[in-house]
Scaffold this motif. Structure first.
Motif, PDB file in Angstrom:
ATOM      1  N   TRP A  92       0.825  -1.209   0.000  1.00 43.21           N
ATOM      2  CA  TRP A  92       0.000   0.000   0.000  1.00 43.21           C
ATOM      3  C   TRP A  92       0.858   1.258   0.000  1.00 43.21           C
ATOM      4  CZ3 TRP A  92      -4.563   0.752  -1.739  1.00 43.21           C
ATOM      5  CH2 TRP A  92      -5.457  -0.308  -1.782  1.00 43.21           C
ATOM      6  N   ARG A  93       1.990   1.230   0.672  1.00 44.80           N
ATOM      7  CA  ARG A  93       2.920   2.370   0.590  1.00 44.80           C
ATOM      8  C   ARG A  93       3.331   2.587  -0.864  1.00 44.80           C
ATOM      9  NH1 ARG A  93       8.420   0.704   2.444  1.00 44.80           N
ATOM     10  NH2 ARG A  93       8.144  -0.378   0.466  1.00 44.80           N
ATOM     11  N   ASP A  94       3.670   1.498  -1.556  1.00 44.42           N
ATOM     12  CA  ASP A  94       4.068   1.590  -2.958  1.00 44.42           C
ATOM     13  C   ASP A  94       2.905   2.050  -3.828  1.00 44.42           C
ATOM     14  OD1 ASP A  94       6.500   0.685  -2.021  1.00 44.42           O
ATOM     15  OD2 ASP A  94       6.250  -1.353  -2.813  1.00 44.42           O
ATOM     16  N   ARG A  95       1.687   1.611  -3.516  1.00 45.25           N
ATOM     17  CA  ARG A  95       0.505   2.037  -4.278  1.00 45.25           C
ATOM     18  C   ARG A  95       0.278   3.537  -4.115  1.00 45.25           C
ATOM     19  NH1 ARG A  95      -2.962   2.166  -8.267  1.00 45.25           N
ATOM     20  NH2 ARG A  95      -5.144   2.242  -7.681  1.00 45.25           N
ATOM     21  N   ASP A  97       2.601   5.721  -3.637  1.00 40.06           N
ATOM     22  CA  ASP A  97       3.625   6.319  -4.494  1.00 40.06           C
ATOM     23  C   ASP A  97       3.173   6.326  -5.950  1.00 40.06           C
ATOM     24  OD1 ASP A  97       5.353   6.784  -2.351  1.00 40.06           O
ATOM     25  OD2 ASP A  97       6.513   4.942  -2.699  1.00 40.06           O
ATOM     26  N   GLU A  98       2.615   5.202  -6.427  1.00 40.47           N
ATOM     27  CA  GLU A  98       2.124   5.110  -7.809  1.00 40.47           C
ATOM     28  C   GLU A  98       1.046   6.146  -8.080  1.00 40.47           C
ATOM     29  OE1 GLU A  98       0.651   1.161  -8.487  1.00 40.47           O
ATOM     30  OE2 GLU A  98       2.574   0.239  -7.942  1.00 40.47           O
ATOM     31  N   LEU A  99       0.198   6.410  -7.087  1.00 40.15           N
ATOM     32  CA  LEU A  99      -0.891   7.372  -7.228  1.00 40.15           C
ATOM     33  C   LEU A  99      -0.444   8.805  -6.958  1.00 40.15           C
ATOM     34  CD1 LEU A  99      -3.699   5.326  -5.439  1.00 40.15           C
ATOM     35  CD2 LEU A  99      -3.481   5.737  -7.910  1.00 40.15           C
ATOM     36  N   ALA A 100       0.837   8.987  -6.659  1.00 37.79           N
ATOM     37  CA  ALA A 100       1.405  10.304  -6.321  1.00 37.79           C
ATOM     38  C   ALA A 100       0.692  10.936  -5.123  1.00 37.79           C
ATOM     39  CB  ALA A 100       1.391  11.227  -7.535  1.00 37.79           C
ATOM     40  N   ILE A 101       0.340  10.094  -4.147  1.00 34.84           N
ATOM     41  CA  ILE A 101      -0.279  10.567  -2.911  1.00 34.84           C
ATOM     42  C   ILE A 101       0.822  10.664  -1.855  1.00 34.84           C
ATOM     43  CG2 ILE A 101      -1.901  10.010  -1.058  1.00 34.84           C
ATOM     44  CD1 ILE A 101      -3.631   8.588  -3.179  1.00 34.84           C
TER      45      ILE A 101
END
Length: 133
Positions: A92-95, A97-101
């Protein structure tokens, strides 16, 4: 008699369209409900999460305060989403990052570990695992 668990959570947002798009990206899902409340008091958009939990976005047309969320005011402090373990927390941390959140990275404490982030209204959110998971 055991005290029941939570069935749904609803937060008030300042811009329903913006928040619906943001949460749709975060949840990777579309809302299951998007309608005016029967009495006309509010409009809600609702997402179905894992385990039967519902997460609602509310707006009160013509009565929105437009104030940004602050956990220092009486009321909601934050919303935490339960995860099963460290690997899922890292995913979820990586997700995020992918979403630029923007998030605070994984923080570890004796009561558990989590990744904190905020929605467009500054509402504090967290992915969380209990200690020992």
């Amino acid at each position: 008699m055991a005290f029941p668990g939570l069935q749904h959570l609803a937060i008030t947002v300042s811009d329903l369209k913006r928040s619906t798009e943001w949460y749709s990206r975060l949840f990777d899902a579309e809302p299951v409900l998007d309608e005016d409340e029967e009495g006309g008091e509010f409009h809600h958009t609702v997402f179905a999460l894992e385990g039967g939990m519902l997460f609602g976005l509310h707006t009160h047309p013509g009565r929105e305060s437009k104030d940004r969320f602050a956990e220092t005011r009486t009321g909601l402090d934050h919303v935490a989403f339960a995860l099963s373990g460290t690997a899922e927390l890292e995913q979820w941390r990586d997700r995020l990052d992918e979403l630029a959140i923007t998030h605070g990275g994984i923080k570890k404490a004796h009561y558990g570990s989590g990744v904190s982030f905020r929605d467009p209204d500054n509402i504090a959110l967290e992915f969380f695992i209990a200690p020992g998971t």
